[in-house]
Design a protein around this motif. Structure first.
Motif, PDB file in Angstrom:
ATOM      1  N   VAL A 163       2.182   4.498  -6.719  1.00  0.00           N
ATOM      2  CA  VAL A 163       0.933   3.949  -7.430  1.00  0.00           C
ATOM      3  C   VAL A 163       1.557   3.510  -9.046  1.00  0.00           C
ATOM      4  N   ARG A 217      -4.146  -0.935  -0.707  1.00  0.00           N
ATOM      5  CA  ARG A 217      -4.474   0.491  -0.588  1.00  0.00           C
ATOM      6  C   ARG A 217      -5.847   0.736   0.193  1.00  0.00           C
ATOM      7  N   ALA A 254       0.791  -1.167   0.063  1.00  0.00           N
ATOM      8  CA  ALA A 254       0.089   0.065  -0.078  1.00  0.00           C
ATOM      9  C   ALA A 254       0.865   1.470  -0.048  1.00  0.00           C
ATOM     10  N   ARG A 255       1.975   1.195   0.674  1.00  0.00           N
ATOM     11  CA  ARG A 255       2.883   2.480   0.681  1.00  0.00           C
ATOM     12  C   ARG A 255       3.576   2.550  -0.604  1.00  0.00           C
ATOM     13  N   CYS A 294       3.759   0.403  -8.313  1.00  0.00           N
ATOM     14  CA  CYS A 294       2.905  -0.846  -7.894  1.00  0.00           C
ATOM     15  C   CYS A 294       2.218  -1.295  -9.110  1.00  0.00           C
ATOM     16  N   CYS A 317      -2.537  -4.418  -5.933  1.00  0.00           N
ATOM     17  CA  CYS A 317      -2.219  -2.834  -5.140  1.00  0.00           C
ATOM     18  C   CYS A 317      -3.520  -2.256  -4.547  1.00  0.00           C
ATOM     19  N   GLU A 318      -4.569  -2.199  -5.301  1.00  0.00           N
ATOM     20  CA  GLU A 318      -5.577  -1.676  -5.294  1.00  0.00           C
ATOM     21  C   GLU A 318      -6.399  -1.953  -3.758  1.00  0.00           C
TER      22      GLU A 318
END
Length: 86
Positions: free
Chosen positions: A49, A72, A45-46, A52, A68-69
């Motif tokens: 974008v 997050r 999450a870090r 990722c 990834c989504e």
């Protein structure tokens, strides 16, 4: 993801998970690495974008597969509750 799926992930945050597509601290670059599920979610999450999505970072643990989504969303929703002590 449903609320029940979120609760399952919170309960299993101490389970070993594999993170793929994430730049690792090795000469080989992006390699799969193992870490606890909650920590893996927070780690992905870090990520920026673009990193990722380009690397298609993902987290796998038993029957749990997160992109990834997903990571997050979970990190925004649960924050430090996901952290697991190693």
């Amino acid at each position: 993801m449903t609320r029940d799926a979120d609760i399952t992930i919170l309960r299993k945050r101490g389970m070993l998970a594999t993170v793929r597509g994430v730049p690792a601290h090795s000469v080989g670059g992006a390699t799969p690495c193992d870490m606890l599920l909650g920590n893996a979610i927070l780690h992905v999450a870090r990520l920026d974008v673009s990193v990722c999505t380009t690397a298609a970072a993902s987290v796998f643990a038993e029957d749990i597969m997160l992109n990834c989504e997903d990571c997050r969303r979970l990190a925004l929703k649960y924050g430090d509750k996901l952290e697991a002590r190693e």
